[in-house]
Design a protein around this motif. Structure first.
Motif, mmCIF file in Angstrom:
data_model
loop_
_atom_site.group_PDB
_atom_site.id
_atom_site.type_symbol
_atom_site.label_atom_id
_atom_site.label_comp_id
_atom_site.label_asym_id
_atom_site.label_seq_id
_atom_site.Cartn_x
_atom_site.Cartn_y
_atom_site.Cartn_z
ATOM 1 N N TYR A 269 0.594 -1.259 -0.054
ATOM 2 C CA TYR A 269 -0.237 0.153 -0.053
ATOM 3 C C TYR A 269 1.069 1.409 -0.135
ATOM 4 O O TYR A 269 2.224 1.122 -0.165
ATOM 5 N N GLN A 270 0.702 2.395 -0.170
ATOM 6 C CA GLN A 270 1.232 3.250 0.038
ATOM 7 C C GLN A 270 1.793 4.256 -1.135
ATOM 8 O O GLN A 270 3.597 4.541 -0.914
ATOM 9 N N THR A 271 1.921 3.262 -2.549
ATOM 10 C CA THR A 271 2.144 3.685 -3.326
ATOM 11 C C THR A 271 1.982 4.731 -4.680
ATOM 12 O O THR A 271 2.404 4.679 -5.808
ATOM 13 N N ARG A 273 -1.266 7.777 -5.843
ATOM 14 C CA ARG A 273 -2.255 9.093 -4.979
ATOM 15 C C ARG A 273 -3.690 8.067 -5.101
ATOM 16 O O ARG A 273 -4.592 8.805 -3.886
ATOM 17 N N LYS A 275 -4.838 5.335 -3.646
ATOM 18 C CA LYS A 275 -4.086 4.588 -2.592
ATOM 19 C C LYS A 275 -4.863 2.744 -3.234
ATOM 20 O O LYS A 275 -5.403 1.689 -2.433
ATOM 21 N N LYS A 444 8.405 0.353 -1.822
ATOM 22 C CA LYS A 444 7.947 1.700 -1.094
ATOM 23 C C LYS A 444 9.634 2.999 -1.227
ATOM 24 O O LYS A 444 9.843 4.281 -0.933
ATOM 25 N N ARG A 448 6.121 6.882 -3.390
ATOM 26 C CA ARG A 448 5.835 7.190 -2.610
ATOM 27 C C ARG A 448 4.056 7.876 -3.043
ATOM 28 O O ARG A 448 3.777 7.390 -3.788
ATOM 29 N N HIS A 449 3.494 8.114 -1.768
ATOM 30 C CA HIS A 449 2.156 7.672 -1.420
ATOM 31 C C HIS A 449 1.179 9.126 -2.888
ATOM 32 O O HIS A 449 0.093 8.746 -3.040
#
Length: 772
Positions: A269-271, A273, A275, A444, A448-449
Motif C-alpha cells: 500500500y501507499q504507493t 495517489r 491508494k 516503497k 511515494r503515496h
C-alpha cells in the motif's frame, strides 16, 4: 515623470549628452527610449526585463488594450513590481473598510512606484510610446541579490531537463538544488531558489492530471513497439474508470518458463495517489534473487479482482501455471486461487500465521514456561504429518491448552501452513511471503503515496530493469569466477562446476553440517539412520533422527527431511550417508537445472514465435504487428528507390489487401496502437481513491482481545503503598500532614498576634509615662 511621444532623435541625443562613465544608461543599445521598435511583445518584455536587471528592480505585465474590431492586443504596459499599493495598504487608507480579524504581519511589497514602459502595436511593429524611469524606492545593486528578484528568477530549458531526469530518479528538490548549484558554480550564481524547483516538479506532475491512465497506456504501447512480448491488461468499470491494471515485460515472461515453479503473491500500500494496492508476482531465479513475474494495481481486494488478475496473468505466461504459490491468509485471495489454480499447491505464509499466534497467545508465552519454544519446535521440526499431529496433541496435554480457541483455529487450518504438509513439494526453500515483503520495501524506497500512476509505472520499470541488470552481472560473475572450496570432498568440486556462486555458498553450508551426527546402519546399502545430538547453531538442542534410503547401484537417495524435494539441493544427511557407502560425487539426477549457471540460456525456440502462430487475442495481434512492421518498413524503403519498384509493390499490395480482407474479414481498424489524441469512445478515466484494506497498523505491544487486562498497581509516592488503591493526591497521610501543618500555622499566627498585642501595650505604657 512620464514622457508623451517626443521626437525619438531628440530624446536619444539628450540622453547621450547627459550620460557619464558611471551612468548605468551608458550603453544606449540596452536602454529603453521613446520610439524603440520590437518585432514581438515577448521581445519587448525581455528587453525591458534585461534593463530592469541592470538597474536593480523587477517588472511585471500590468495592463493591455485590445482592438474592438480585430480583438487583437494593441497596447501593453509593463510596470515596476513595486507599482500600486498592496491590499492591506488600500484597506488602511480606506476609513470605511470593514474590520477583519487580525492576520500575520507581513511587510508591504508595493510602494506605488510609477516606473513603467508602454508599447503600442503600429503598422505591424511594437513601438515604445511611454517610458518612465523614476522610482520611489531603493534599487538593488548587488548582483547576487538581483537574481532573487521575481522577474529575474528563471529556469532555462537545460535546468528543467535536469530537474525532470533527477525527479524521475526520486531525488528530492533540496538535493536537486545542490546539484544545480555545483553545475552553475555556486548558489550565488543561481537565478532560482529551491521553491522554484519544487514548483517546477509540481507543474510537471500537474500536466498529467486527468490523463494519468491514458498516459500510462500510451507508455505501454511504446513499450510494445520496443518489446513485442510486453503484455498489459486493463479493466474498467461501467463509468469508464480504471478498475484494475496489469503489466509484465517480455523477459519476465520468458524467465517464467524456467523459474516459474513457485511464486509469492502479496499486496502493498501507499504507493500512489489513488491508494490502489500494488500486487507484484515474485519468483526466485538461479541466483536465489527476487524476480518480478508481473505487476498489478487493484482498486479493491475482492474475489472478482483477484480472479481477473490471475486469469490475465496466466494468459501473459503463455498458459503455464506455477506448481506452488505462497500468499497470506486473505479469504478473497484464497477463493480466487481455488477457482483459477485448482491444481496448484497453495500455502499460506507461515510468518503471518505465527505473528497472529503471538497476538493471541502472547499472554501464554509469558505464563506457560517453555510453551513458545515447544510450539515452534512442533511446527518446524516435525518431519511428517503424523509427527506433527502427535507432537501437537502432546503439547496441548502438557500445558493444558486443549480448550484454547486460537490453538483450535490454528490446528483446523494446519494443512494450509504447517511445513510438514509441504515437504514433498518444491518451494525453493520458501515458507513465507518474505520475498514479497522484501520487494515491497524496495518499491516503497522508490515510490511515494502522492505519485501518479504514470510515475509509479516508471519507477517500477527502473526497479525491474535494475533486477535484470543485477542478474546479468551475477551470470557473468558465476561463469568467470572459480569458487574457493571449503572441504576436500569431491562432491563440492562437482557442485562448483554447475551451481551459481550464490547457490554454491548455500551448498557449502550444507557440507559443513555433514560433520554433525552419526550414521547407523539399519539395512546395508538400503536404509540408514542419522542422529544429531549436538548443534552449536541451535539453542536448546533436542536430539533429531533422520532416516535415509539409498540405492548404491542406481545412486538414488532420499531423506526423511525431504530437503532435496523442498529446496532442490541435497541435504547434509543424504550427503553424509552417501560418503558412508562410498558415493563421493554428485549424481547428475540431483543437479537441478534451475540452480545452474546456464539455467536461463537454453531456450531452443523463442516463445514469441510459438505465441504468434497460434494466438488469437488482441495481445497476439500486437505481437504479429510488431514483428511484421520492421520488414514492411524495409520493403517500403526499397520500393521508393525507383518507379518500377514502386509500381510492382503497389500491385502486390493491392492483391495482398484483397486476399487478406477475405481471410480476416471486414475490420475497420486492425491497429493495436493506443493514441490518446485519436482514440474515440475508449478514453479511460482516472480511478477514484480506492477504499482498500489499507496498511496494517502495527501495535506498540501485542494485546489480543482474549488477554485479560492487567493493570499495573499504582504506588503512592508518599506512603509507598500499592494495596490501598490510591495515589499521592488522595493519600491519607498527605491529608493528615496537611491538617497538622495548617494547625501549626494557625498556632504560629495566634502566637504572633499575642506578641504584637503585648508590644502594643508596652508602647502605650511608655507613652503614658512620658506624658506624665
Amino acid at each position: 515623470m512620464a514622457i508623451e511621444e517626443p521626437d525619438p532623435q531628440e530624446t536619444q541625443s539628450s540622453q547621450e549628452a547627459s550620460m557619464d562613465d558611471t551612468d548605468p544608461h551608458a550603453d544606449l543599445a540596452l536602454c529603453p527610449f521613446i520610439g524603440k521598435e520590437f518585432m514581438t511583445e515577448d521581445e519587448a518584455k525581455d528587453f525591458y526585463n534585461g534593463y530592469a536587471y541592470r538597474m536593480g528592480f523587477s517588472i511585471r505585465r500590468a495592463t493591455f488594450c485590445k482592438s474592438v474590431k480585430s480583438d487583437e492586443v494593441t497596447s501593453v504596459r509593463f510596470v515596476c513590481s513595486m507599482e500600486g499599493l498592496s491590499k492591506k495598504c488600500r484597506e488602511a487608507q480606506n476609513e470605511n473598510a470593514p474590520t477583519k480579524s487580525p492576520q500575520k504581519d507581513r511587510p508591504a511589497n508595493r510602494t506605488g512606484c510609477k516606473a513603467s514602459l508602454r508599447i503600442r502595436f503600429v503598422d505591424g511593429i511594437w513601438k515604445v510610446s511611454v517610458f518612465n524611469d523614476v522610482h520611489n524606492h531603493l534599487l538593488v545593486t548587488s548582483p547576487s541579490k538581483k537574481r532573487s528578484l521575481r522577474s529575474h528568477k528563471s529556469l532555462n530549458s537545460d535546468d528543467k531537463e535536469i530537474i525532470k531526469d533527477m525527479t524521475a530518479q526520486n531525488i528530492e528538490a533540496a538535493k536537486i538544488h545542490e546539484c544545480l548549484a555545483v553545475k552553475h558554480g555556486g548558489k550565488k550564481f543561481l537565478r532560482f531558489k529551491r521553491k522554484d524547483i519544487s514548483n517546477e516538479i509540481a507543474y510537471q506532475k500537474q500536466k498529467i492530471l486527468g490523463v494519468d491512465v491514458d498516459s500510462t497506456l500510451v507508455y505501454f504501447q511504446k513499450k510494445q513497439e520496443d518489446d513485442p512480448e510486453f503484455f498489459y491488461a486493463v479493466d474498467v468499470d461501467e463509468s469508464g474508470r480504471l478498475k484494475n491494471l496489469f503489466w509484465v515485460d517480455g523477459r519476465a515472461r520468458r524467465s517464467f518458463q524456467e523459474f516459474g515453479e513457485v511464486i509469492t503473491f502479496d499486496t502493498t500500500y501507499q504507493t500512489n495517489r489513488y491508494k490502489m494496492p500494488l500486487a507484484p508476482f515474485i519468483g526466485v531465479n538461479h541466483h536465489r534473487m527476487n524476480i518480478f513475474f508481473g505487476i498489478a494495481m487493484l482498486r479493491s481486494e475482492d474475489t472478482s479482482g483477484f480472479v481477473w488478475l490471475f486469469q490475465n496473468w496466466i494468459e501473459a505466461m503463455y498458459g503455464k501455471k506455477p506448481k506452488a504459490i505462497i500468499t497470506d491468509q486473505d479469504p478473497a485471495m484464497r477463493i480466487a486461487i481455488k477457482e483459477v489454480f485448482p491444481n496448484v499447491v497453495h500455502r499460506c505464509c507461515q510468518w503471518h500465521v505465527m505473528r497472529k499466534a503471538r497476538e493471541h497467545l502472547g499472554a501464554l508465552y509469558g505464563t506457560k514456561e517453555g510453551f513458545e519454544h515447544e510450539l515452534k519446535r512442533v511446527i518446524n521440526r516435525s518431519m511428517t504429518i503424523s509427527d506433527f499431529e502427535e507432537g501437537w496433541a502432546a503439547m496441548l496435554r502438557k500445558h493444558d491448552l486443549r480448550k484454547n480457541r486460537h490453538l483450535k483455529y490454528m490446528y483446523s487450518q494446519r494443512s494450509e501452513w504447517v511445513p510438514a504438509y509441504f515437504r514433498d513439494y518444491f518451494f525453493a526453500n520458501m515458507s513465507s511471503s518474505q520475498r514479497s515483503e522484501s520487494a515491497n520495501n524496495t518499491i516503497k524506497s522508490w515510490s511515494r503515496h502522492h505519485n501518479s500512476m504514470y510515475q509509479l509505472v516508471l519507477h517500477m520499470e527502473k526497479i525491474v530493469e535494475g533486477r535484470w541488470q543485477t542478474e546479468s552481472d551475477l551470470d557473468i560473475a558465476s561463469m568467470n569466477a572459480v569458487p574457493r572450496l571449503s572441504t576436500l570432498f569431491k562432491i563440492e568440486k562437482d557442485a562448483s562446476e554447475f551451481y551459481t556462486c550464490t547457490v554454491m555458498s548455500v551448498f557449502k553450508e550444507i557440507l559443513k553440517k555433514t560433520q554433525l551426527g552419526f550414521v547407523k546402519k539399519i539395512e546395508k546399502d538400503s536404509l540408514y539412520e542419522v542422529t544429531i545430538k549436538y548443534n552449536p547453531m541451535v539453542a536448546k538442542m533436542v536430539p533429531e533422527t533422520y532416516m535415509v534410503n539409498i540405492n548404491v547401484l542406481e545412486e538414488l537417495v532420499s531423506c526423511s527431511c525431504r530437503g532435496y524435494e523442498f529446496d532442490g539441493l541435497l541435504c547434509s544427511h543424504a550427503i553424509k550417508v552417501m560418503h558412508h557407502v562410498g558415493i563421493d560425487h554428485l549424481p547428475n539426477r540431483y543437479i537441478m537445472k534451475r540452480w545452474c549457471k546456464d539455467a536461463n540460456a537454453s531456450v531452443k525456440r523463442s516463445t514469441l514465435e510459438r505465441s504468434m502462430e497460434v494466438g488469437a487475442t488482441k495481445e497476439h495481434e500486437t505481437l504479429r504487428f510488431a514483428t511484421l512492421k520492421p520488414r514492411m518498413v524495409k520493403i517500403l524503403k526499397m520500393a521508393s528507390k525507383s518507379c518500377d519498384a514502386f509500381r510492382y509493390l503497389k500491385e502486390m499490395l493491392d492483391i495482398a489487401e484483397e486476399q487478406l480482407g477475405l481471410m480476416v474479414g471486414d475490420q475497420e481498424n486492425l491497429s493495436c496502437d493506443i493514441d490518446t489524441s485519436t482514440r474515440t469512445g475508449s478514453h479511460v478515466i482516472d480511478p477514484p481513491v480506492s477504499k482498500c484494506k489499507g496498511k496494517r497498523k502495527q501495535p506498540k505491544r501485542f494485546k489480543p482481545p482474549s488477554e485479560p487486562k492487567r493493570f499495573k498497581p499504582r504506588k503512592c509516592s508518599i506512603c509507598d503503598n500499592t494495596k490501598g488503591g490510591h495515589n499521592s493526591r488522595t493519600c491519607l497521610l498527605k491529608k493528615a500532614a496537611g491538617k497538622k501543618k495548617n494547625n501549626q500555622k494557625d498556632d504560629d499566627i495566634d502566637s504572633i498576634d499575642e506578641e504584637d498585642f503585648e508590644e502594643e501595650d508596652m508602647e502605650d505604657a511608655h507613652e503614658d509615662k512620658d506624658s506624665m
